[in-house]
Design an enzyme around this catalytic site. Structure first.
Site, PDB file in Angstrom:
ATOM      1  N   ASP A  56       0.815  -1.220   0.000  1.00  0.00           N
ATOM      2  CA  ASP A  56       0.000   0.000   0.000  1.00  0.00           C
ATOM      3  C   ASP A  56       0.848   1.269   0.000  1.00  0.00           C
ATOM      4  O   ASP A  56       2.006   1.283   0.425  1.00  0.00           O
ATOM      5  CB  ASP A  56      -0.964   0.023   1.188  1.00  0.00           C
ATOM      6  CG  ASP A  56      -0.291  -0.228   2.532  1.00  0.00           C
ATOM      7  OD1 ASP A  56       0.749  -0.925   2.572  1.00  0.00           O
ATOM      8  OD2 ASP A  56      -0.793   0.265   3.563  1.00  0.00           O
ATOM      9  N   GLU A  88      -0.629  -2.177   5.201  1.00  0.00           N
ATOM     10  CA  GLU A  88       0.309  -2.193   6.333  1.00  0.00           C
ATOM     11  C   GLU A  88       0.259  -0.894   7.118  1.00  0.00           C
ATOM     12  O   GLU A  88       0.572  -0.881   8.310  1.00  0.00           O
ATOM     13  CB  GLU A  88       1.737  -2.439   5.819  1.00  0.00           C
ATOM     14  CG  GLU A  88       2.781  -2.583   6.924  1.00  0.00           C
ATOM     15  CD  GLU A  88       3.281  -1.253   7.484  1.00  0.00           C
ATOM     16  OE1 GLU A  88       3.585  -1.202   8.695  1.00  0.00           O
ATOM     17  OE2 GLU A  88       3.364  -0.274   6.715  1.00  0.00           O
ATOM     18  N   GLU A  89      -0.133   0.199   6.474  1.00  0.00           N
ATOM     19  CA  GLU A  89      -0.056   1.517   7.107  1.00  0.00           C
ATOM     20  C   GLU A  89      -1.141   1.709   8.174  1.00  0.00           C
ATOM     21  O   GLU A  89      -2.028   2.566   8.073  1.00  0.00           O
ATOM     22  CB  GLU A  89      -0.160   2.615   6.044  1.00  0.00           C
ATOM     23  CG  GLU A  89       1.021   2.681   5.084  1.00  0.00           C
ATOM     24  CD  GLU A  89       2.300   3.201   5.743  1.00  0.00           C
ATOM     25  OE1 GLU A  89       2.233   3.692   6.896  1.00  0.00           O
ATOM     26  OE2 GLU A  89       3.366   3.125   5.113  1.00  0.00           O
ATOM     27  N   HIS A 106       7.802   8.815   4.547  1.00  0.00           N
ATOM     28  CA  HIS A 106       6.570   9.581   4.734  1.00  0.00           C
ATOM     29  C   HIS A 106       6.768  11.066   4.437  1.00  0.00           C
ATOM     30  O   HIS A 106       5.944  11.887   4.832  1.00  0.00           O
ATOM     31  CB  HIS A 106       5.972   9.387   6.134  1.00  0.00           C
ATOM     32  CG  HIS A 106       5.453   7.998   6.371  1.00  0.00           C
ATOM     33  ND1 HIS A 106       4.316   7.725   7.116  1.00  0.00           N
ATOM     34  CD2 HIS A 106       5.903   6.783   5.966  1.00  0.00           C
ATOM     35  CE1 HIS A 106       4.113   6.416   7.149  1.00  0.00           C
ATOM     36  NE2 HIS A 106       5.068   5.822   6.461  1.00  0.00           N
TER      37      HIS A 106
END
Length: 385
Positions: free
Chosen positions: A77, A135-136, A357
């Site tokens: 993702d 996963e986030e 990020h």
């Protein structure tokens, strides 16, 4: 088996695959195109594909000889993040970006499967290459586990490219590596009114500000300084204009701990402070806590095997210990099934020293063959009977 030589011969393919994924990032639970591309890349090579959902793919490689079953986890993702790079293959999906390297992980997973399949006649055991969604912080590992397709795995490896380590370094250490992350949402309810008559109101902004300040005492005054804990309020939304006292405030953030007992203590303190401070200011509080996953703990044996595999690929100076961090990863969930090991590959992109990020984060593509060869080497060792 010359995994690195074989992987290097495929580097151009790897880069093209990676750059395609990077251009079309998909958020958690919506990784449908990504999985379609994975399946298109693997099916022509005779690799068995388990497809329990549009956004979950498990590639299975069967060695010719009996052995253990090894799971290799690769997340897929992207992030709700606007890309700020000037890369020729920058994201074409506005507001979405592969800003954490999961496009690299997916690429490594595809080519690890290819490497293992090419050598299957010499291999022991079975290899399940897991392309995991969400996963986030969105419980993707639990989704995979709920399919029942990985319950037979004897050992798991997970990999993360890491911008804070020099390109080409390999990192695997036993013990706790990533923290146990929670996400929280606090909704404070007060009584709105005119800014000129605060005595007739219950100010949710003032209460929220006091909650933010008081939560900082958890780390500074209530948890031992020998323990690692994070309390972060990342967003605070309240009010509509300058002369209206807000009736409601919404605070969101994260709690993190490196020890399960400390985590329990952290949750108790958090609830006590939020409710107590809110009440002191005349407000009530609704608290939502999403306990995302547990602590990532590397098994000692699997870590040793990872370092043995690394020694065949790079010089001793490029094999380095991992630095434990307060980030979280739901790879921790697989430890409930079997021992696991979460390794990292350094890939600080030259001229782009931006952290994960960040809108200018980028992957040094040169590490893709190395990472694929390392994962294949780890898997082969762990599958030995």
């Amino acid at each position: 088996m010359h995994f690195l030589t074989d992987a290097q011969a495929l580097e151009a393919e790897m880069r093209a695959f990676f750059e395609d994924l990077h251009q079309y990032p998909e958020p958690s639970h919506q990784e449908v195109r990504t999985n379609a591309r994975v399946r298109e890349a693997l099916a022509p090579h005779g690799i068995e594909l388990l497809t329990p959902a549009d956004n979950i793919t498990i590639a299975v490689v069967h060695g010719a000889h009996p052995g253990k079953t090894v799971g290799l986890r690769f997340d897929t993702d992207a992030l709700q993040l606007e890309e700020l790079t000037d890369l020729p293959y920058r994201s074409l999906n506005p507001g979405l970006m592969h800003g954490c390297g999961h496009d690299a992980h997916t690429t490594v997973g595809v080519y690890t499967a290819r490497l293992l399949q090419a050598h299957r006649d010499a291999l022991y055991g079975t290899y399940k290459i897991i392309f995991q969604p969400a996963e986030e912080g969105e419980h993707g590992a639990q989704e995979v586990i709920s399919t029942g397709l990985v319950q037979d795995v004897d050992a798991f490896y997970g990999l993360h490219v890491w911008s804070l380590y020099p390109t080409g370094t390999l990192h695997a250490s036993s013990g706790s590596i990533c923290a146990e992350p929670d996400m929280f949402k606090i909704t404070l309810h007060g009584k709105g009114g005119h800014g000129a008559t605060p005595h007739l109101c219950t100010d949710a902004v003032a209460a929220g500000a006091a909650v933010v300040q008081s939560l900082q005492h958890i780390v500074s005054r209530f948890i031992s300084p020998m323990q690692s804990v994070v309390v972060t309020v990342g967003s605070f939304h309240a009010g509509t204009r300058c002369n209206i006292i807000a009736q409601e405030a919404v605070l969101e953030g994260t709690l993190r701990a490196f020890d399960e007992d400390v985590h329990a203590q952290l949750l108790t303190l958090f609830n006590r402070i939020v409710n107590g401070v809110s009440h002191a200011h005349g407000c009530t509080a609704d608290i939502e806590i999403n306990e995302v996953t547990g602590v990532v703990i590397n098994d000692e044996r699997l870590t040793r095997l990872a370092n043995e595999a690394a020694a065949e690929l790079v010089s001793p100076g490029a094999i380095m210990p991992q630095i434990p961090n307060m980030l979280g990863d739901d790879f921790a969930e697989y430890r409930r099934i079997a021992p696991s090991c979460y390794v990292q590959v350094g890939m600080g992109c030259p001229g782009h020293d931006f952290a994960h990020h960040h809108g200018q984060f980028c992957v040094d593509e040169r590490v893709l063959p190395l990472a694929s060869a390392w994962m294949a080497g780890c898997a082969v060792r762990a599958a030995q009977p």
